[in-house]
Design a protein around this motif. Sequence first.
Motif, PDB file in Angstrom:
ATOM      1  N   ASP A 154      32.316  54.293  31.592  1.00  0.00           N
ATOM      2  CA  ASP A 154      32.081  53.690  32.937  1.00  0.00           C
ATOM      3  C   ASP A 154      31.764  52.262  32.847  1.00  0.00           C
ATOM      4  O   ASP A 154      31.252  51.657  31.805  1.00  0.00           O
ATOM      5  N   VAL A 155      31.664  51.557  34.035  1.00  0.00           N
ATOM      6  CA  VAL A 155      31.325  50.312  34.286  1.00  0.00           C
ATOM      7  C   VAL A 155      30.111  50.157  35.064  1.00  0.00           C
ATOM      8  O   VAL A 155      30.493  50.529  36.416  1.00  0.00           O
ATOM      9  N   PRO A 156      28.941  49.407  34.893  1.00  0.00           N
ATOM     10  CA  PRO A 156      28.060  49.474  36.046  1.00  0.00           C
ATOM     11  C   PRO A 156      28.631  48.683  37.255  1.00  0.00           C
ATOM     12  O   PRO A 156      29.123  47.411  36.955  1.00  0.00           O
ATOM     13  N   GLY A 157      28.080  49.068  38.543  1.00  0.00           N
ATOM     14  CA  GLY A 157      28.452  48.068  39.540  1.00  0.00           C
ATOM     15  C   GLY A 157      29.807  48.587  40.070  1.00  0.00           C
ATOM     16  O   GLY A 157      30.521  49.197  39.429  1.00  0.00           O
ATOM     17  N   LYS A 158      29.998  48.003  41.422  1.00  0.00           N
ATOM     18  CA  LYS A 158      31.434  48.324  41.901  1.00  0.00           C
ATOM     19  C   LYS A 158      32.186  47.197  41.670  1.00  0.00           C
ATOM     20  O   LYS A 158      31.911  46.005  41.808  1.00  0.00           O
ATOM     21  N   LEU A 159      33.371  47.297  41.184  1.00  0.00           N
ATOM     22  CA  LEU A 159      34.440  46.529  40.646  1.00  0.00           C
ATOM     23  C   LEU A 159      34.879  45.862  42.066  1.00  0.00           C
ATOM     24  O   LEU A 159      35.420  46.442  42.840  1.00  0.00           O
ATOM     25  N   THR A 160      35.063  44.416  42.055  1.00  0.00           N
ATOM     26  CA  THR A 160      35.829  43.811  43.018  1.00  0.00           C
ATOM     27  C   THR A 160      36.270  42.614  42.643  1.00  0.00           C
ATOM     28  O   THR A 160      35.915  41.967  41.560  1.00  0.00           O
ATOM     29  N   LEU A 161      37.367  42.094  43.046  1.00  0.00           N
ATOM     30  CA  LEU A 161      38.168  40.737  42.675  1.00  0.00           C
ATOM     31  C   LEU A 161      37.703  39.755  43.706  1.00  0.00           C
ATOM     32  O   LEU A 161      37.989  38.465  43.742  1.00  0.00           O
ATOM     33  N   ALA A 162      36.859  39.868  44.571  1.00  0.00           N
ATOM     34  CA  ALA A 162      36.182  39.002  45.471  1.00  0.00           C
ATOM     35  C   ALA A 162      35.161  38.286  44.990  1.00  0.00           C
ATOM     36  O   ALA A 162      34.424  38.802  43.895  1.00  0.00           O
ATOM     37  N   PRO A 163      34.555  37.183  45.427  1.00  0.00           N
ATOM     38  CA  PRO A 163      33.617  36.310  44.743  1.00  0.00           C
ATOM     39  C   PRO A 163      32.274  36.919  44.957  1.00  0.00           C
ATOM     40  O   PRO A 163      32.288  38.018  45.783  1.00  0.00           O
ATOM     41  N   PRO A 164      31.170  36.682  44.252  1.00  0.00           N
ATOM     42  CA  PRO A 164      30.015  37.337  44.364  1.00  0.00           C
ATOM     43  C   PRO A 164      29.426  37.066  45.794  1.00  0.00           C
ATOM     44  O   PRO A 164      29.822  36.210  46.429  1.00  0.00           O
ATOM     45  N   LEU A 165      28.460  38.230  46.388  1.00  0.00           N
ATOM     46  CA  LEU A 165      27.700  37.812  47.573  1.00  0.00           C
ATOM     47  C   LEU A 165      27.041  36.806  47.746  1.00  0.00           C
ATOM     48  O   LEU A 165      26.477  36.320  46.781  1.00  0.00           O
ATOM     49  N   ALA A 166      27.168  35.862  48.673  1.00  0.00           N
ATOM     50  CA  ALA A 166      26.329  34.697  48.828  1.00  0.00           C
ATOM     51  C   ALA A 166      26.519  34.363  50.292  1.00  0.00           C
ATOM     52  O   ALA A 166      27.438  34.911  51.229  1.00  0.00           O
ATOM     53  N   VAL A 460      44.936  54.126  39.536  1.00  0.00           N
ATOM     54  CA  VAL A 460      45.665  52.916  39.026  1.00  0.00           C
ATOM     55  C   VAL A 460      44.818  51.868  38.884  1.00  0.00           C
ATOM     56  O   VAL A 460      44.052  51.262  39.655  1.00  0.00           O
ATOM     57  N   PRO A 461      44.729  51.045  37.464  1.00  0.00           N
ATOM     58  CA  PRO A 461      43.827  49.896  37.296  1.00  0.00           C
ATOM     59  C   PRO A 461      44.285  48.733  38.304  1.00  0.00           C
ATOM     60  O   PRO A 461      45.385  48.603  38.694  1.00  0.00           O
ATOM     61  N   VAL A 462      43.389  47.893  38.615  1.00  0.00           N
ATOM     62  CA  VAL A 462      43.565  46.783  39.414  1.00  0.00           C
ATOM     63  C   VAL A 462      42.976  45.474  38.805  1.00  0.00           C
ATOM     64  O   VAL A 462      43.482  44.426  39.290  1.00  0.00           O
ATOM     65  N   ARG A 463      42.035  45.688  37.998  1.00  0.00           N
ATOM     66  CA  ARG A 463      41.463  44.263  37.287  1.00  0.00           C
ATOM     67  C   ARG A 463      42.274  43.461  36.584  1.00  0.00           C
ATOM     68  O   ARG A 463      42.282  42.055  36.661  1.00  0.00           O
ATOM     69  N   PHE A 464      43.482  44.045  36.034  1.00  0.00           N
ATOM     70  CA  PHE A 464      44.500  43.373  35.359  1.00  0.00           C
ATOM     71  C   PHE A 464      45.046  41.985  36.554  1.00  0.00           C
ATOM     72  O   PHE A 464      45.678  41.250  36.008  1.00  0.00           O
ATOM     73  N   LEU A 465      44.907  42.254  37.572  1.00  0.00           N
ATOM     74  CA  LEU A 465      45.701  41.229  38.746  1.00  0.00           C
ATOM     75  C   LEU A 465      44.565  40.134  38.744  1.00  0.00           C
ATOM     76  O   LEU A 465      45.038  39.178  39.666  1.00  0.00           O
ATOM     77  N   GLN A 466      43.435  40.244  38.164  1.00  0.00           N
ATOM     78  CA  GLN A 466      42.463  39.117  38.547  1.00  0.00           C
ATOM     79  C   GLN A 466      43.016  37.716  38.030  1.00  0.00           C
ATOM     80  O   GLN A 466      43.672  37.529  36.982  1.00  0.00           O
ATOM     81  N   ASN A 467      42.996  36.684  38.966  1.00  0.00           N
ATOM     82  CA  ASN A 467      43.701  35.527  38.554  1.00  0.00           C
ATOM     83  C   ASN A 467      42.775  34.488  38.093  1.00  0.00           C
ATOM     84  O   ASN A 467      41.943  33.940  38.579  1.00  0.00           O
ATOM     85  N   PRO A 468      43.008  34.034  36.846  1.00  0.00           N
ATOM     86  CA  PRO A 468      42.070  33.232  36.001  1.00  0.00           C
ATOM     87  C   PRO A 468      42.117  31.651  36.331  1.00  0.00           C
ATOM     88  O   PRO A 468      41.472  30.913  36.233  1.00  0.00           O
ATOM     89  N   ASP A 469      43.249  31.434  37.049  1.00  0.00           N
ATOM     90  CA  ASP A 469      43.562  30.125  37.619  1.00  0.00           C
ATOM     91  C   ASP A 469      42.819  29.678  38.580  1.00  0.00           C
ATOM     92  O   ASP A 469      43.321  30.241  40.040  1.00  0.00           O
ATOM     93  N   PRO A 470      41.948  28.727  38.818  1.00  0.00           N
ATOM     94  CA  PRO A 470      41.247  28.432  40.004  1.00  0.00           C
ATOM     95  C   PRO A 470      42.131  27.522  41.115  1.00  0.00           C
ATOM     96  O   PRO A 470      41.725  27.308  41.979  1.00  0.00           O
ATOM     97  N   THR A 471      43.415  27.135  40.459  1.00  0.00           N
ATOM     98  CA  THR A 471      44.049  26.186  41.555  1.00  0.00           C
ATOM     99  C   THR A 471      45.030  27.120  42.357  1.00  0.00           C
ATOM    100  O   THR A 471      45.622  26.561  43.056  1.00  0.00           O
ATOM    101  N   THR A 472      45.142  28.480  42.028  1.00  0.00           N
ATOM    102  CA  THR A 472      46.141  29.177  42.734  1.00  0.00           C
ATOM    103  C   THR A 472      45.374  30.631  43.140  1.00  0.00           C
ATOM    104  O   THR A 472      44.393  30.700  42.722  1.00  0.00           O
ATOM    105  N   THR A 473      45.964  31.247  44.114  1.00  0.00           N
ATOM    106  CA  THR A 473      45.538  32.545  44.402  1.00  0.00           C
ATOM    107  C   THR A 473      46.626  33.653  44.882  1.00  0.00           C
ATOM    108  O   THR A 473      47.867  33.053  45.067  1.00  0.00           O
ATOM    109  N   ASP A 474      46.249  35.053  44.646  1.00  0.00           N
ATOM    110  CA  ASP A 474      47.455  35.704  45.114  1.00  0.00           C
ATOM    111  C   ASP A 474      47.283  36.250  46.349  1.00  0.00           C
ATOM    112  O   ASP A 474      46.105  36.822  46.503  1.00  0.00           O
ATOM    113  N   ILE A 475      48.312  36.119  47.216  1.00  0.00           N
ATOM    114  CA  ILE A 475      48.175  36.609  48.495  1.00  0.00           C
ATOM    115  C   ILE A 475      48.770  38.279  48.669  1.00  0.00           C
ATOM    116  O   ILE A 475      49.984  38.290  48.256  1.00  0.00           O
ATOM    117  N   LEU A 476      48.115  39.102  49.195  1.00  0.00           N
ATOM    118  CA  LEU A 476      48.685  40.269  49.230  1.00  0.00           C
ATOM    119  C   LEU A 476      49.120  40.655  50.907  1.00  0.00           C
ATOM    120  O   LEU A 476      48.212  40.415  51.717  1.00  0.00           O
TER     121      LEU A 476
END
Length: 617
Positions: A154-166, A460-476
């Motif tokens: 297991d992985v602690p916490g809830k996985l999200t591709l959104a930025p941290p709460l702020a 189905v896994p989703v974390r592999f979709l995480q985009n490491p490029d700060p100059t682009t984003t993936d739009i669903l």
Amino acid sequence: MSLEWFFSDFFAEWNFLALPLWLLLIVLMSLVALAVTGQWKGIALTLPLIIIALYALFYLLLGIGALVIISVSGRLLLAFLIITLSNGGVIQATRMQKSARQRRYKVDLHKRAFYKRLPHAVVAMALSSLIVKATLWDDPSKRWLLADLIQKEDVPGKLTLAPPLARLLDDASHLNASYVAEIRSPRTVAEVIHAVKDAQANRRSISLSGIRHSMGGQALGMNTLHLDMTYLDTVRYNPTDQIVSVGPGATWKQVQTVLAQHGRAVRVMQDSNIFTVGGALSVNAHGKDPQYGSLIESVSSLSVVTADGVERRYDPIHTPELFSAIIGGYGLLGIITEAHLKTTSNNTYAFSLIPIQTHDVIATMERYSKNPKIRLLEAHLSVDQEHFLSESLIYAYAEADTRTTPKDELAGENNIWLRKVVFQLSRASNFGKIFRWEMEKRVGPLVEPATLSRNTAMAVPVRFLQNPDPTTTDILQEYFIPVRQTNAFLENYARLLKKHRILLLNVTIRKVLKDTSALVSYAQEDMYGFVVYYKVQHNSVEKEKLNAFTRELFDYLLSIKATYYLCYGSYYSPAQLTTMYPHLSTLIALKAKYDPNSLFTSVWFEKNRDALLSKHA
């Protein structure tokens, strides 16, 4: 020539020369050279030459890429000259190097044995892999370089591709940031009620979120008291009526974990189990089981805190009006505090992958969906230039005749490095898209288990979709197309993508049954949902290009009585919105009745408030 083709294709979609990536390539080349020669000093001296050569290669490839603006005859002539000169230079350099090496290192080469070079090569490959992973393929958190390679329970916490709460709050698209006045994370219903009364006393509105994967602004607020609902996540199963009672902040993975202990499974959920139940209810999510409709059909009742600070219970029999409006109502009528969901058996499914031409995919899926033994069904479409939307793969899961159920595998988000590498390659180049498609088509059937449980197939896994490029984003985005219009839609969709030069990363098709239970229904008849991914640069030109594409696509969707899933980016005009979803006026009328001061709000509601209110009036 092969190297030139590969690198020119790989860099075709890069808009600038990224120095860290070139340095990475230099380090990798150095490690490989060290493994082969063992010469530290020689490699250090040749690094400047390598840098010069790489820059020369880069500009040569830019020149090759620029050939597309020249006439065909001129392009062929220049290509012939460049390839002849470059390959002639390579041949000559190779000959010179070979001759010098034979004279200089003849004795030395004979002395070197394979077992002496092997440790160097192993170390070089290991270091290279870690460098590639840390720099290109890993998620921005860089928590642990080996995190994707080792299976953990297991992985602690809830996985999200959104930025941290702020206070500057954003969703998974990274395009909708807005400031909120305060953030609270209630853990009990009493704390939710307290927050509602505080907001009323301070004349402040409330916005709500789970893991913030709704990209249309529904999970954000402007100057609101924002409630992070992820800690209200209890899960209780009642074996008597086979109902599971779930807090809105519980993820589908948490629900599956409890149900698996009783041989039960979720009826309807999104394709991944990282999403929260409250968020799924607010958008009335659908799944990929052709035997079930959207999520509202699996809900027996709801507990909701309304604008007056009272928790009430709603169900489709005694309170049908508000029940049908709250599910799929985007959080505008109250705060869901508990949902009671129907479950199904956690049966064993046999997996099959069917390659097919896209012009036959809908007819085949229609035939499969009418087979009661087919319990999960979807199709993927090719997106590379050579086979653009012309080839498909149908994923079918049929009930298997077996007395034993395979063990549930619900922690598939940890060992996903290979998936991440392959998907990142497809982001970067057409070669990567071809490689990903061939891997999916040829290697997928070899590595996928022949039989698996329903819970596993729906995790189905989703974390592999995480985009490491700060100059682009993936739009669903997702479009719901009437069955009779699907083939015509695919033709027009491909035309619009090429017209606006939109970079398409993925297309998935799922059957969506007619839904008349939800007030704001996206499926007034049987439809097919087209779930798509786009790669977009973080600049005004690219964003406007996507806006223009989606607005034109929206007009076409309206002409064929199709719908757009509102939980994704709001690239439509207010007139398009109210025309496509006429029942939104009824939702606004109910809001005016039960929440007259608009206590519950969102960026999406504020953006479309005037159009929705005028339509209601």
